[in-house]
Motif scaffolding. Structure first.
Motif, short mmCIF file in Angstrom:
data_model
loop_
_atom_site.label_atom_id
_atom_site.label_comp_id
_atom_site.label_asym_id
_atom_site.label_seq_id
_atom_site.Cartn_x
_atom_site.Cartn_y
_atom_site.Cartn_z
N SER A 115 0.82 -1.21 0.00
CA SER A 115 0.00 0.00 0.00
C SER A 115 0.86 1.26 0.00
O SER A 115 2.09 1.20 0.09
CB SER A 115 -0.93 0.04 1.22
OG SER A 115 -0.23 0.51 2.36
N HIS A 116 0.15 2.41 -0.04
CA HIS A 116 0.83 3.70 -0.02
C HIS A 116 1.50 4.00 1.31
O HIS A 116 2.27 4.94 1.43
CB HIS A 116 -0.21 4.80 -0.30
CG HIS A 116 -1.25 4.91 0.78
ND1 HIS A 116 -2.27 4.00 0.92
CD2 HIS A 116 -1.39 5.78 1.80
CE1 HIS A 116 -3.02 4.33 1.97
NE2 HIS A 116 -2.50 5.40 2.52
N LYS A 117 1.22 3.22 2.35
CA LYS A 117 1.66 3.59 3.70
C LYS A 117 3.18 3.66 3.84
O LYS A 117 3.69 4.38 4.70
CB LYS A 117 1.05 2.65 4.72
CG LYS A 117 -0.47 2.82 4.79
CD LYS A 117 -1.04 2.38 6.10
CE LYS A 117 -2.50 2.76 6.23
NZ LYS A 117 -3.37 1.98 5.32
N GLN A 144 -1.65 -3.09 7.18
CA GLN A 144 -0.80 -2.48 6.16
C GLN A 144 0.19 -1.49 6.76
O GLN A 144 1.35 -1.45 6.38
CB GLN A 144 -1.64 -1.75 5.10
CG GLN A 144 -2.42 -2.65 4.18
CD GLN A 144 -3.84 -2.80 4.65
OE1 GLN A 144 -4.11 -2.91 5.85
NE2 GLN A 144 -4.77 -2.84 3.73
N SER A 234 -1.76 7.58 9.60
CA SER A 234 -2.77 8.33 8.86
C SER A 234 -3.20 9.53 9.71
O SER A 234 -2.55 9.83 10.71
CB SER A 234 -3.96 7.42 8.55
OG SER A 234 -4.92 8.11 7.77
N CYS A 267 -10.31 6.87 -1.67
CA CYS A 267 -11.00 6.33 -0.51
C CYS A 267 -10.50 7.08 0.72
O CYS A 267 -9.39 7.60 0.73
CB CYS A 267 -10.72 4.83 -0.38
SG CYS A 267 -9.01 4.38 -0.11
N ALA A 268 -11.35 7.14 1.74
CA ALA A 268 -10.99 7.91 2.93
C ALA A 268 -11.19 7.09 4.19
O ALA A 268 -12.31 6.74 4.55
CB ALA A 268 -11.81 9.19 2.99
N GLY A 269 -10.07 6.76 4.84
CA GLY A 269 -10.11 6.13 6.16
C GLY A 269 -9.77 7.23 7.16
O GLY A 269 -10.65 7.89 7.71
N GLY A 270 -8.47 7.46 7.35
CA GLY A 270 -8.04 8.63 8.13
C GLY A 270 -7.74 9.80 7.21
O GLY A 270 -7.52 10.92 7.68
N GLY A 271 -7.68 9.53 5.91
CA GLY A 271 -7.54 10.61 4.94
C GLY A 271 -6.17 10.80 4.32
O GLY A 271 -5.98 11.73 3.54
N SER A 272 -5.20 9.90 4.62
CA SER A 272 -3.84 10.21 4.16
C SER A 272 -3.63 10.01 2.66
O SER A 272 -3.00 10.83 2.01
CB SER A 272 -2.80 9.42 4.95
OG SER A 272 -2.80 8.06 4.61
N ASN A 273 -4.17 8.92 2.09
CA ASN A 273 -3.93 8.73 0.65
C ASN A 273 -4.71 9.76 -0.15
O ASN A 273 -4.21 10.33 -1.11
CB ASN A 273 -4.25 7.30 0.21
CG ASN A 273 -5.72 7.10 -0.15
OD1 ASN A 273 -6.13 7.43 -1.27
ND2 ASN A 273 -6.53 6.60 0.77
N LEU A 343 -10.81 1.08 6.50
CA LEU A 343 -11.35 2.45 6.60
C LEU A 343 -12.27 2.58 7.81
O LEU A 343 -13.33 3.18 7.73
CB LEU A 343 -12.12 2.84 5.32
CG LEU A 343 -11.44 2.61 3.98
CD1 LEU A 343 -12.40 2.97 2.84
CD2 LEU A 343 -10.16 3.39 3.86
N GLU A 389 -10.13 -1.45 0.65
CA GLU A 389 -10.13 0.00 0.89
C GLU A 389 -10.11 0.75 -0.44
O GLU A 389 -10.92 1.64 -0.70
CB GLU A 389 -8.90 0.42 1.71
CG GLU A 389 -8.87 -0.09 3.14
CD GLU A 389 -8.17 -1.45 3.26
OE1 GLU A 389 -8.02 -2.14 2.23
OE2 GLU A 389 -7.80 -1.80 4.40
N THR A 418 -4.91 2.43 -3.90
CA THR A 418 -3.93 2.50 -2.81
C THR A 418 -3.19 1.20 -2.55
O THR A 418 -2.11 1.23 -1.95
CB THR A 418 -4.62 2.92 -1.51
OG1 THR A 418 -5.81 2.12 -1.34
CG2 THR A 418 -5.02 4.38 -1.57
#
Ligand SMILES: *Cc1c(COP(=O)(O)O)cnc(C)c1O
Length: 457
Positions: A115-117, A144, A234, A267-273, A343, A389, A418
């Motif tokens: 992932s992007h993390k 992730q 995130s 997509c928005a979980g905490g919003g970082s990507n 998410l 996600e 992501t």
């Protein structure tokens, strides 16, 4: 700008890797609200934050004025192993949908963490090492972030302690083993290794754990262990800053072919990507240089933007973190256990919350069975098995493309893909077996959770 046919994959060269992150707050006239100390209700001082976070990351967290921040050379060197990531023209999906829309996606799943993390993990590990710390603690939900941080810590030879939400620890043993392979110590949360963990276990025996609870344990472990700090994957503004590398690359690749997206979706979980993808484009919008539609896509089972409240709230269940003003469902909100798609954080980045509140970004929620339908459709034509996600963004991109089919508009859509879904096969299994269900919290459930928001001001 070029007139040749746009290739399936637009690659940038290593030399075109961004050298600076972009800090969208610098271009926001009204800034996100400051983090508050829960004890005094006053803005957190750098000294307070430095007890929890690395010094340089505290500076980045509080920096609202510098539009660009140099990426240190050792981080660039690490980025070179998996970046620039490809920007892909979804010709096959367009054909399948029979849409006049042009669809592009930025694929962040091309690294072992999937992932992007990793973009932020390597930055945070670097600053921890540069400060001479011994190690870092963190939480992980689906796994992730823990995986990405384990990789980053092993690269810089830092200890890494991960509190993993118990239900994931048990359901995703392979994620856990990847982390351990990279040398991380993984503890299921809640655990009896922290005061807050013991307190939560006493109050809710048999709990499956939650992200908010794992955050509390990780923070406690960091502040009570000399030479350790806490890092988060995130929500924080520093994480959006690091993730801006996604948007900067996407924009550079599109610019090569003179392509300007009409709609940008994440997509928005905490919003970082999402924050990272849209930042450079949002900067243009804020400066009045261009206009774009931005769409945040969240699960209907954890709808913080679309049904939450814009208010100060705790970032964690144990209430040990600073208060943040954000769209929130309440720090005690627990998404239904049948929710498979990640998410699941109760709140949202303060930057995205403020942009949404100002009407600069839209949000929508989608149900998980329709998310997996989109994932299946995408996997069958584009060849990538997407993370659940990421598939929230695919759902919205397909829906927008189908609207274009109705209206005949040739809109250009960019979305963030992501990550990959190889560790989410239980969720795919439920979908394939037809046993996956949707859950939408009732207004009463959300109201009951929001009633417990802290009273500020
Ligand atoms: C963590 C994660 C997300 C959601 O996190 P954000 O901070 O909202 O970006 C989305 N997709 C994947 C694959 C993830 O691992």
């Amino acid at each position: 700008m070029s007139t040749e046919k746009i290739p399936y994959k637009i690659f940038l060269s290593e030399e075109e890797l961004p050298r600076r992150w972009y800090n969208v707050r610098a271009d926001m006239k009204k800034k996100p609200a400051p983090l508050l100390d829960p004890a005094t209700g006053k803005p957190c001082t750098p000294e307070q934050l430095s007890a929890v976070f690395c010094d340089e990351l505290v500076k980045q967290e509080l920096n609202e004025t510098d539009p660009y921040i140099d990426i240190p050379e050792p981080i660039i060197d690490f980025y070179r192993m998996f970046r620039p990531s490809p920007l892909i023209r979804a010709y096959c999906l367009e054909k399948k949908l029979d849409t006049p829309a042009k669809i592009y996606y930025k694929f962040e799943g091309n690294n072992t963490s999937g992932s992007h993390k990793l973009n932020s993990a390597i930055a945070q590990a670097y600053y921890a090492k540069a400060q001479g710390l011994k190690g870092v603690t963190t939480e992980t939900g689906a796994g992730q972030w823990g995986t990405a941080l384990s990789m980053a810590c092993s690269y810089f030879e830092l200890d890494c302690r991960v509190y993993m939400v118990k239900v994931s620890y048990e359901q995703k043993p392979f994620r856990r083993e990847v982390m351990r392979t990279y040398g991380a110590k993984v503890t299921p949360s809640p655990s009896d290794t922290t005061d807050v963990g013991r307190r939560i276990l006493a109050e809710f025996p048999g709990t499956n754990g939650s992200l908010g609870c794992a955050i509390s344990e990780a923070v406690e472990a960091a502040v009570s262990t000399p030479g350790y700090r806490y890092v988060l994957g995130s929500v924080l503004s520093q994480v959006l800053l690091h993730q801006s590398v996604i948007g900067l690359e996407a924009k550079a690749a599109l610019d090569k072919y003179g392509v300007k997206p009409d709609i940008i979706i994440g997509c928005a979980g905490g919003g970082s990507n999402l924050g990272g993808l849209i930042s450079p484009f949002m900067g243009e919008k804020l400066r009045g240089e261009a206009d774009y539609r931005f769409i945040a896509v969240e699960p209907a089972s954890c709808p913080s933007l679309t049904r939450g409240k814009y208010a100060y709230d705790f970032c964690d269940t144990g209430k040990v973190c600073p208060l943040q003003k954000m769209y929130t469902l309440g720090s005690g909100f627990m998404p239904s256990p049948n929710h498979a798609g990640g998410l699941r954080y109760h709140g949202m980045s303060s930057i995205l919350s403020e942009l949404y509140d100002q009407g600069l970004m839209e949000a929508r929620s989608v149900e998980q069975t329709s998310v997996f339908e989109a994932a299946e459709q995408f996997a069958r034509v584009e060849g990538i098995l997407p993370a659940p996600e990421s598939s929230h963004a695919i759902r919205a991109a397909i829906d927008e493309a189908l609207k274009c089919k109705e209206t005949g508009e040739e809109k250009t859509i960019l979305f963030g893909l992501t990550g990959t879904g190889y560790f989410d096969m239980y969720a795919y299994e439920a979908y394939n077996n037809g046993t996956m269900t949707d859950y939408i919290p009732t207004d009463e459930e959300i109201a009951a959770s929001l009633a417990k928001l802290p009273h500020i001001g």
